[in-house]
Design a protein around this motif. Structure first.
Motif, short mmCIF file in Angstrom:
data_model
loop_
_atom_site.label_atom_id
_atom_site.label_comp_id
_atom_site.label_asym_id
_atom_site.label_seq_id
_atom_site.Cartn_x
_atom_site.Cartn_y
_atom_site.Cartn_z
N GLY A 17 2.10 13.99 -0.83
CA GLY A 17 1.91 13.67 -2.24
C GLY A 17 3.08 14.08 -3.12
N PHE A 66 8.37 7.83 -4.23
CA PHE A 66 8.55 6.52 -3.59
C PHE A 66 8.85 5.48 -4.67
N SER A 115 0.87 -1.18 0.00
CA SER A 115 0.00 0.00 0.00
C SER A 115 0.90 1.22 0.00
N GLU A 116 0.33 2.39 -0.20
CA GLU A 116 1.12 3.62 -0.22
C GLU A 116 1.85 3.79 1.11
#
Length: 352
Positions: free
Chosen positions: A113, A117, A102-103
């Motif tokens: 934001g 990544f 997941s983020e």
């Protein structure tokens, strides 16, 4: 669970880049390793409030700076990033083999934001013979410096690994420090508790040795003393300088970036910790006598990039000993190269 084998920290332009590497000696990612990684939580921590000084040459060489003893108990994260990763069944033996579950979750950072990544399988940049021509799993973040509150110039950094229930089982700060067997005690503790634990362990070792000397007869005592002095203490005995500072990485924006101001991909960490680190030479000795190339290789196996995500493409197969020997001969001119830490990425101090 799969523990940590590298923390890298440096600044590129207006971004602080951190890499947390796990898994070693990989080509592909076996299912058992993938399952253990999926069940592990990885975190990188940033303390921007703890002051550091840079007037002690020895501490500058070892850690990139000094932290006063009165500040040790107050070392704690002002920001952190939490990573969860998993194997991508469709990734093939490529950088896409590992993806985020997941983020990544950030705390204490504004504008998450805007953070870059990347998770993936890459050539292992750690210059150690067992990792040559092998891959590692990397979690990489490029964080705008503006995301940190107060425009800090100092960053005290470390990374941790946790079981799925949140229990910490591994720690990395300054490169190579908790890889020393005598400092396993630090892996479950926060930096604020490192020095008291080291002092306690050192006192315990001294008491145990005194007890042995008191109760053993002369013949056995001589044997034990010989073993302690020539073998066991070299590996396990706490050094006096171990309690100089908690196990953290100190990165300062006003100083050149590279080991030890941050471990940069391509740094010869095992060499630097030996020559500049008060004799931490176990890893360098192992790397030197077990490398198929002599002298040992002192450069990354795959070219590094000057842009995100920086690391080389992964190996897709295990190369043969003949291919390694050919590599040794083709790259012989690089063996005597003295690498300036961080020079491969041409990183510089950050303007205020």
């Amino acid at each position: 669970m799969i523990g940590l084998n590298g923390l890298y920290g440096f600044v590129d332009g207006d971004r602080l880049v951190v890499m947390v590497n796990v898994g070693r000696e990989l080509i592909d990612v076996p299912n058992d390793v993938a399952a253990a990684m999926k069940d592990t939580i990885y975190k990188v921590h940033f303390d921007t409030h703890t002051p550091a000084t840079f007037d002690n040459p020895l501490m500058l060489q070892r850690f990139g700076g000094s932290i006063a003893p009165e500040a040790w108990p107050n070392i704690a994260p002002d920001a952190s990033i939490t990573f969860r990763i998993q194997k991508n069944p469709k990734g093939g033996v490529s950088a896409n083999r590992i993806v985020f579950q997941s983020e990544p979750v950030t705390t204490g950072l504004s504008n998450p934001g805007s953070i870059q990544f990347q998770a993936g399988l890459f050539d292992d940049p750690f210059l150690f013979n067992r990792f040559n021509n092998k891959n590692t799993v990397a979690m990489i973040a490029g964080i705008p410096l503006s995301s940190f509150t107060g425009k800090p110039r100092n960053f005290v950094m470390w990374a941790t690994a946790h079981r799925s229930n949140g229990t910490q089982f591994d720690h990395v700060g300054r490169a190579g420090r908790t890889q020393q067997p005598r400092l396993d005690i630090l892996n479950t503790l926060p930096p604020s508790k490192h020095v008291p634990a080291i002092v306690e362990e050192r006192n315990k070792n001294m008491m145990q040795q005194s007890l042995l000397k008191a109760v053993l007869n002369k013949e056995v005592k001589d044997f034990i003393n010989r073993e302690l002095s020539t073998r066991i203490q070299q590996i396990f005995q706490i050094r006096r300088y171990d309690s100089d500072i908690p196990d953290v990485m100190i990165l300062n924006l006003d100083r050149p970036i590279g080991y030890p101001n941050g471990n940069v991909p391509g740094d010869d960490v095992v060499r630097n910790t030996c020559i500049e680190g008060l004799g931490e030479c176990q890893l360098w000795e192992i790397a030197s006598f077990t490398d198929a190339c002599q002298p040992r290789r002192t450069y990354p196996d795959k070219p590094l990039s000057n842009s995100f995500p920086y690391l080389g493409e992964p190996w897709t197969k295990q190369i043969s000993m003949d291919e390694i020997q050919q590599q040794c001969q083709l790259e012989r001119d690089k063996f005597n190269e003295i690498v300036v830490p961080g020079s491969r990425l041409q990183l510089k101090p950050v303007a205020k």
